[in-house]
Design a protein around this motif. Sequence first.
Motif, PDB file in Angstrom:
ATOM      1  N   GLY A  60     -24.999  -1.505   3.158  1.00  0.00           N
ATOM      2  CA  GLY A  60     -24.611  -0.195   2.481  1.00  0.00           C
ATOM      3  C   GLY A  60     -25.621   0.140   1.450  1.00  0.00           C
ATOM      4  O   GLY A  60     -26.564  -0.705   1.026  1.00  0.00           O
ATOM      5  N   TRP A  61     -25.414   1.147   0.444  1.00  0.00           N
ATOM      6  CA  TRP A  61     -26.217   1.550  -0.474  1.00  0.00           C
ATOM      7  C   TRP A  61     -25.483   1.143  -1.760  1.00  0.00           C
ATOM      8  O   TRP A  61     -26.331   1.481  -3.037  1.00  0.00           O
ATOM      9  CB  TRP A  61     -26.471   3.093  -0.402  1.00  0.00           C
ATOM     10  CG  TRP A  61     -25.587   4.005  -0.793  1.00  0.00           C
ATOM     11  CD1 TRP A  61     -24.263   4.137   0.277  1.00  0.00           C
ATOM     12  CD2 TRP A  61     -24.859   4.498  -1.945  1.00  0.00           C
ATOM     13  NE1 TRP A  61     -23.588   5.084  -0.219  1.00  0.00           N
ATOM     14  CE2 TRP A  61     -23.919   5.103  -1.708  1.00  0.00           C
ATOM     15  CE3 TRP A  61     -25.458   4.489  -3.297  1.00  0.00           C
ATOM     16  CZ2 TRP A  61     -22.907   5.932  -2.755  1.00  0.00           C
ATOM     17  CZ3 TRP A  61     -24.768   5.182  -4.176  1.00  0.00           C
ATOM     18  CH2 TRP A  61     -23.658   5.842  -4.055  1.00  0.00           C
ATOM     19  N   THR A  62     -24.450   0.406  -1.894  1.00  0.00           N
ATOM     20  CA  THR A  62     -23.907   0.034  -3.040  1.00  0.00           C
ATOM     21  C   THR A  62     -24.254  -1.375  -3.682  1.00  0.00           C
ATOM     22  O   THR A  62     -23.712  -1.946  -4.567  1.00  0.00           O
ATOM     23  CB  THR A  62     -22.409   0.137  -3.143  1.00  0.00           C
ATOM     24  OG1 THR A  62     -22.002  -0.385  -2.192  1.00  0.00           O
ATOM     25  CG2 THR A  62     -22.096   1.789  -2.957  1.00  0.00           C
ATOM     26  N   THR A  63     -25.263  -2.164  -2.788  1.00  0.00           N
ATOM     27  CA  THR A  63     -25.617  -3.289  -3.076  1.00  0.00           C
ATOM     28  C   THR A  63     -26.142  -3.705  -4.418  1.00  0.00           C
ATOM     29  O   THR A  63     -26.798  -2.756  -4.762  1.00  0.00           O
ATOM     30  CB  THR A  63     -26.489  -4.098  -2.065  1.00  0.00           C
ATOM     31  OG1 THR A  63     -26.669  -5.388  -2.342  1.00  0.00           O
ATOM     32  CG2 THR A  63     -27.881  -3.203  -2.033  1.00  0.00           C
ATOM     33  N   GLU A  64     -25.670  -4.978  -5.065  1.00  0.00           N
ATOM     34  CA  GLU A  64     -26.317  -5.220  -6.132  1.00  0.00           C
ATOM     35  C   GLU A  64     -27.067  -6.646  -6.126  1.00  0.00           C
ATOM     36  O   GLU A  64     -27.562  -7.180  -6.994  1.00  0.00           O
ATOM     37  CB  GLU A  64     -25.346  -5.391  -7.433  1.00  0.00           C
ATOM     38  CG  GLU A  64     -24.462  -4.496  -7.864  1.00  0.00           C
ATOM     39  CD  GLU A  64     -23.352  -4.909  -8.530  1.00  0.00           C
ATOM     40  OE1 GLU A  64     -22.799  -3.658  -9.333  1.00  0.00           O
ATOM     41  OE2 GLU A  64     -22.891  -6.100  -8.826  1.00  0.00           O
ATOM     42  N   ALA A  65     -27.189  -7.033  -4.715  1.00  0.00           N
ATOM     43  CA  ALA A  65     -27.848  -8.292  -4.305  1.00  0.00           C
ATOM     44  C   ALA A  65     -29.134  -8.606  -4.767  1.00  0.00           C
ATOM     45  O   ALA A  65     -29.639  -9.640  -5.019  1.00  0.00           O
ATOM     46  CB  ALA A  65     -27.703  -8.533  -2.622  1.00  0.00           C
ATOM     47  N   LEU A  66     -30.064  -7.384  -5.074  1.00  0.00           N
ATOM     48  CA  LEU A  66     -31.296  -7.526  -5.547  1.00  0.00           C
ATOM     49  C   LEU A  66     -31.269  -7.716  -7.029  1.00  0.00           C
ATOM     50  O   LEU A  66     -32.471  -8.142  -7.598  1.00  0.00           O
ATOM     51  CB  LEU A  66     -32.294  -6.463  -5.106  1.00  0.00           C
ATOM     52  CG  LEU A  66     -32.232  -6.200  -3.498  1.00  0.00           C
ATOM     53  CD1 LEU A  66     -33.285  -4.803  -3.090  1.00  0.00           C
ATOM     54  CD2 LEU A  66     -32.906  -7.558  -2.883  1.00  0.00           C
ATOM     55  N   LEU A  67     -30.289  -7.425  -7.572  1.00  0.00           N
ATOM     56  CA  LEU A  67     -30.203  -7.588  -8.984  1.00  0.00           C
ATOM     57  C   LEU A  67     -29.383  -8.666  -9.586  1.00  0.00           C
ATOM     58  O   LEU A  67     -29.662  -9.172 -10.861  1.00  0.00           O
ATOM     59  CB  LEU A  67     -29.517  -6.109  -9.807  1.00  0.00           C
ATOM     60  CG  LEU A  67     -30.136  -5.012  -9.152  1.00  0.00           C
ATOM     61  CD1 LEU A  67     -29.525  -3.740  -9.805  1.00  0.00           C
ATOM     62  CD2 LEU A  67     -31.491  -4.876 -10.024  1.00  0.00           C
ATOM     63  N   ILE A  68     -28.368  -9.123  -8.967  1.00  0.00           N
ATOM     64  CA  ILE A  68     -27.509 -10.223  -9.121  1.00  0.00           C
ATOM     65  C   ILE A  68     -27.215 -10.975  -8.159  1.00  0.00           C
ATOM     66  O   ILE A  68     -26.829 -10.747  -7.096  1.00  0.00           O
ATOM     67  CB  ILE A  68     -26.046  -9.261  -9.749  1.00  0.00           C
ATOM     68  CG1 ILE A  68     -26.179  -8.397 -10.958  1.00  0.00           C
ATOM     69  CG2 ILE A  68     -25.306 -10.460 -10.466  1.00  0.00           C
ATOM     70  CD1 ILE A  68     -25.176  -7.519 -11.300  1.00  0.00           C
ATOM     71  N   GLU A  69     -27.056 -12.427  -8.326  1.00  0.00           N
ATOM     72  CA  GLU A  69     -26.775 -13.234  -7.259  1.00  0.00           C
ATOM     73  C   GLU A  69     -25.394 -14.023  -7.654  1.00  0.00           C
ATOM     74  O   GLU A  69     -24.854 -13.874  -8.815  1.00  0.00           O
ATOM     75  CB  GLU A  69     -27.699 -14.386  -7.184  1.00  0.00           C
ATOM     76  CG  GLU A  69     -27.798 -15.414  -8.310  1.00  0.00           C
ATOM     77  CD  GLU A  69     -28.960 -16.513  -8.136  1.00  0.00           C
ATOM     78  OE1 GLU A  69     -29.729 -16.289  -7.014  1.00  0.00           O
ATOM     79  OE2 GLU A  69     -28.870 -17.252  -9.145  1.00  0.00           O
ATOM     80  N   GLY A  70     -24.733 -14.420  -6.679  1.00  0.00           N
ATOM     81  CA  GLY A  70     -23.170 -14.920  -6.760  1.00  0.00           C
ATOM     82  C   GLY A  70     -22.260 -13.825  -6.736  1.00  0.00           C
ATOM     83  O   GLY A  70     -22.484 -12.527  -6.251  1.00  0.00           O
ATOM     84  N   ASP A  71     -21.028 -14.325  -6.527  1.00  0.00           N
ATOM     85  CA  ASP A  71     -19.828 -13.452  -6.106  1.00  0.00           C
ATOM     86  C   ASP A  71     -19.784 -12.420  -7.279  1.00  0.00           C
ATOM     87  O   ASP A  71     -20.048 -12.569  -8.526  1.00  0.00           O
ATOM     88  CB  ASP A  71     -18.659 -14.335  -5.926  1.00  0.00           C
ATOM     89  CG  ASP A  71     -18.439 -14.955  -4.637  1.00  0.00           C
ATOM     90  OD1 ASP A  71     -19.450 -14.458  -3.453  1.00  0.00           O
ATOM     91  OD2 ASP A  71     -18.024 -15.761  -4.550  1.00  0.00           O
TER      92      ASP A  71
END
Length: 173
Positions: free
Chosen positions: A33-44
């Motif tokens: 999706g386009w709402t990912t924060e995966a490249l900015l923040i790791e973890g739940d």
Amino acid sequence: MPEYKMLTATTNDAQELVLLINSAYRGEHSKKGWTTEALLIEGDRMNVASLIQMMNKPGVVIRKCITNEDVIVGCVYLETKQKELYLGLLTVSPDIQATGIGKMMLMDAEEIASKQNLAGIVIDVISLRLELIDWYIRRGFHLTDKTIPFPIEKKFGRPLQPLELVELKKYFK
């Protein structure tokens, strides 16, 4: 095409909501999706205990978007704060993002704010999320001058770079 409806979530929904929130914001699945924060923040992004604590806070309601098969595909956190409705955790399953569910949930939040005779809605967004900020601006929000340091509590994940939040507001009157 499935039909969707908005309902108030209960603590019985917490586990399913946490799975949805984490899948939309963090990890590999979120990259669909386009709402990912995966490249900015790791973890739940969320855990069950924190979500239940949020749900039990006075003035808070978590709305869920469900399919006609009772599958939760979206959710949003709403908290009445003085004369405004604070909106957070606007979440749509990465598999069906960009289909209008986010807009539907935002309209539901606006209806709730209107019924409470509130002046508007306020939201905080990571400043680097320009596409998300633009999405809110297209829906009548505007940036304020307020910035907020990103929370560094482990329960929100670990930032991979320095982050801050910007505030957006939409007034009704």
